[in-house]
Design an enzyme around this catalytic site. Structure first.
Site, PDB file in Angstrom:
ATOM      1  N   ASP A  42       4.205  -7.202   3.250  1.00 57.86           N
ATOM      2  CA  ASP A  42       4.196  -8.655   3.033  1.00 57.86           C
ATOM      3  C   ASP A  42       5.564  -9.128   2.527  1.00 57.86           C
ATOM      4  O   ASP A  42       5.770 -10.335   2.342  1.00 57.86           O
ATOM      5  CB  ASP A  42       3.044  -9.110   2.127  1.00 57.86           C
ATOM      6  CG  ASP A  42       3.150  -8.583   0.713  1.00 57.86           C
ATOM      7  OD1 ASP A  42       3.989  -7.691   0.467  1.00 57.86           O
ATOM      8  OD2 ASP A  42       2.383  -9.055  -0.152  1.00 57.86           O
ATOM      9  N   SER A  43       6.511  -8.193   2.381  1.00 60.86           N
ATOM     10  CA  SER A  43       7.921  -8.575   2.213  1.00 60.86           C
ATOM     11  C   SER A  43       8.354  -9.435   3.397  1.00 60.86           C
ATOM     12  O   SER A  43       9.376 -10.131   3.327  1.00 60.86           O
ATOM     13  CB  SER A  43       8.804  -7.321   2.105  1.00 60.86           C
ATOM     14  OG  SER A  43       8.512  -6.422   3.157  1.00 60.86           O
ATOM     15  N   ASP A  81       0.149  -4.516   5.027  1.00 58.31           N
ATOM     16  CA  ASP A  81      -0.133  -5.010   3.678  1.00 58.31           C
ATOM     17  C   ASP A  81      -1.249  -6.044   3.701  1.00 58.31           C
ATOM     18  O   ASP A  81      -1.234  -6.959   4.537  1.00 58.31           O
ATOM     19  CB  ASP A  81       1.122  -5.711   3.117  1.00 58.31           C
ATOM     20  CG  ASP A  81       1.750  -4.954   1.984  1.00 58.31           C
ATOM     21  OD1 ASP A  81       1.052  -4.188   1.301  1.00 58.31           O
ATOM     22  OD2 ASP A  81       2.960  -5.134   1.781  1.00 58.31           O
ATOM     23  N   LYS A 111      -2.595  -1.462   3.089  1.00 56.44           N
ATOM     24  CA  LYS A 111      -2.045  -1.183   1.755  1.00 56.44           C
ATOM     25  C   LYS A 111      -2.411  -2.356   0.855  1.00 56.44           C
ATOM     26  O   LYS A 111      -2.353  -3.508   1.293  1.00 56.44           O
ATOM     27  CB  LYS A 111      -0.524  -1.029   1.818  1.00 56.44           C
ATOM     28  CG  LYS A 111       0.118  -0.894   0.427  1.00 56.44           C
ATOM     29  CD  LYS A 111       1.548  -0.411   0.506  1.00 56.44           C
ATOM     30  CE  LYS A 111       2.569  -1.495   0.730  1.00 56.44           C
ATOM     31  NZ  LYS A 111       2.568  -2.575  -0.278  1.00 56.44           N
ATOM     32  N   GLU A 113      -2.042  -3.833  -3.395  1.00 54.74           N
ATOM     33  CA  GLU A 113      -1.418  -3.669  -4.708  1.00 54.74           C
ATOM     34  C   GLU A 113      -2.473  -3.648  -5.809  1.00 54.74           C
ATOM     35  O   GLU A 113      -3.449  -4.392  -5.738  1.00 54.74           O
ATOM     36  CB  GLU A 113      -0.446  -4.827  -4.965  1.00 54.74           C
ATOM     37  CG  GLU A 113       0.703  -4.880  -3.983  1.00 54.74           C
ATOM     38  CD  GLU A 113       1.675  -6.026  -4.269  1.00 54.74           C
ATOM     39  OE1 GLU A 113       1.536  -6.715  -5.311  1.00 54.74           O
ATOM     40  OE2 GLU A 113       2.581  -6.237  -3.439  1.00 54.74           O
ATOM     41  N   GLU A 180       6.556   1.698  -6.860  1.00 57.52           N
ATOM     42  CA  GLU A 180       7.723   0.819  -6.736  1.00 57.52           C
ATOM     43  C   GLU A 180       8.280   0.468  -8.116  1.00 57.52           C
ATOM     44  O   GLU A 180       7.524   0.086  -9.035  1.00 57.52           O
ATOM     45  CB  GLU A 180       7.333  -0.475  -6.000  1.00 57.52           C
ATOM     46  CG  GLU A 180       8.513  -1.456  -5.891  1.00 57.52           C
ATOM     47  CD  GLU A 180       8.287  -2.590  -4.910  1.00 57.52           C
ATOM     48  OE1 GLU A 180       7.229  -2.636  -4.254  1.00 57.52           O
ATOM     49  OE2 GLU A 180       9.195  -3.446  -4.806  1.00 57.52           O
TER      50      GLU A 180
HETATM   51  O1  KIV Z   1       5.993  -5.476   1.316  1.00 60.35           O
HETATM   52  C1  KIV Z   1       6.649  -4.434   1.416  1.00 60.35           C
HETATM   53  O2  KIV Z   1       7.579  -4.319   2.210  1.00 60.35           O
HETATM   54  C2  KIV Z   1       6.278  -3.325   0.553  1.00 60.35           C
HETATM   55  C3  KIV Z   1       7.200  -2.154   0.490  1.00 60.35           C
HETATM   56  C4  KIV Z   1       8.472  -2.527  -0.137  1.00 60.35           C
HETATM   57  C5  KIV Z   1       6.566  -0.993  -0.169  1.00 60.35           C
HETATM   58  O3  KIV Z   1       5.270  -3.380  -0.081  1.00 60.35           O
END
Ligand code: KIV
Length: 263
Positions: A42-43, A81, A111, A113, A180
């Site tokens: 989600d970056s 994410d 994934k 958090e 992280e």
């Molecule tokens: O959103 C993302 O790119 C991430 C990675 C940096 C682990 O969660």
């Protein structure tokens, strides 16, 4: 083809290589380079969509980009994410949203958090046969309560909380954990304490693998990068230079040439 069990079995083996991808172009480059897993992070919100945080990223945003990466994925494991608020409202919503990623974008895993407060959600996803990667430490979706992007787990009490979180989500069934922005000795402690591979980003060399944002690795954006990034290219500089040369050629009419023109 990398699978979730094969990825999990790489605990303490050759380091796992995970790289973010957001579209067919970044997926094709990462696949061609032989990464073990593609992460549609989600970056996305910050490096592709121009937001200051990941909080504005929606399910629709993630699905749009996960589908593009999914179309180009060949061998690598494909992880996406879960964006903010797609799982915080409880296991039912989490299964529904994660199921959309599997069904509509063909991802292998999601994934999410968070530590022990996400155990119910992780269990529900596992019960629905959806593999989950955990993410602890500097979790960007917690930017408001964290008061900014700061290294987490400093000091004994904070380190103990994170180590307990890691054990809790490992017991709940995650197949891997991203660590992280934490001190390297804490990352080593967690890596030794859990049976699933840890994937570090700003967490030192003791993790079972590493992940980076492809824009950081390739220098695709202007400006500084965090301390933990090693830049292997300056694609922003190369693109700027190429575009400037093309613009100059257009302005002095040397582009297009006869060779670049239909007769
Ligand atoms: O959103 C993302 O790119 C991430 C990675 C940096 C682990 O969660």
């Amino acid at each position: 083809m990398m699978t979730v069990p094969a990825f999990r079995a790489r605990k303490s083996g050759p380091p796992l290589v995970v790289l973010t991808a957001y579209d067919a172009m970044t997926a094709a480059a990462a696949e061609a380079a032989g990464v073990d897993a593609l992460l549609v992070g989600d970056s996305l919100g910050m490096v592709e969509l121009g937001h200051d945080t990941t909080l504005p990223v929606t399910m629709d945003d993630m699905l749009h980009h996960a589908k593009a990466v999914g179309r180009r994925r060949r061998e690598a494991l494909l992880i996406v994410d879960m964006p903010w608020l797609s799982f915080h409202t409880g296991p039912h919503d989490a299964v529904h949203n994660a199921g959309r990623f599997v069904r509509e974008a063909g991802v292998d895993a999601v994934k999410l958090e968070g530590g022990r407060k996400r155990v119910d959600v992780i269990r529900a996803l596992a019960d629905a046969e959806i593999p989950v990667m955990g993410h602890l430490g500097l979790t960007p979706q917690s930017v408001l309560p964290m008061g900014g992007y700061k290294v987490q787990g400093k000091g004994k009490d904070a380190a103990d909380v994170l180590a307990d979180d890691a054990r809790a989500i490992a017991e709940a069934g995650v197949f891997s954990i991203v660590l992280e922005g934490i001190p390297s000795d804490l990352a080593r402690r967690i890596t030794e304490a859990v049976e699933v591979p840890t994937i570090g980003i700003g967490a030192g060399a003791a993790c079972d693998g590493q992940v980076l944002v492809i824009h950081d690795l390739l220098g695709m954006l202007p400006g500084d990068v965090p301390k933990f990034v090693r830049r292997y290219a300056d694609l922003h500089g190369a693109a700027k230079d190429a575009i400037r040369r093309w613009a100059a050629d257009v302005r002095d009419r040397s582009f297009p040439s006869v060779d670049e023109t239909y007769g």
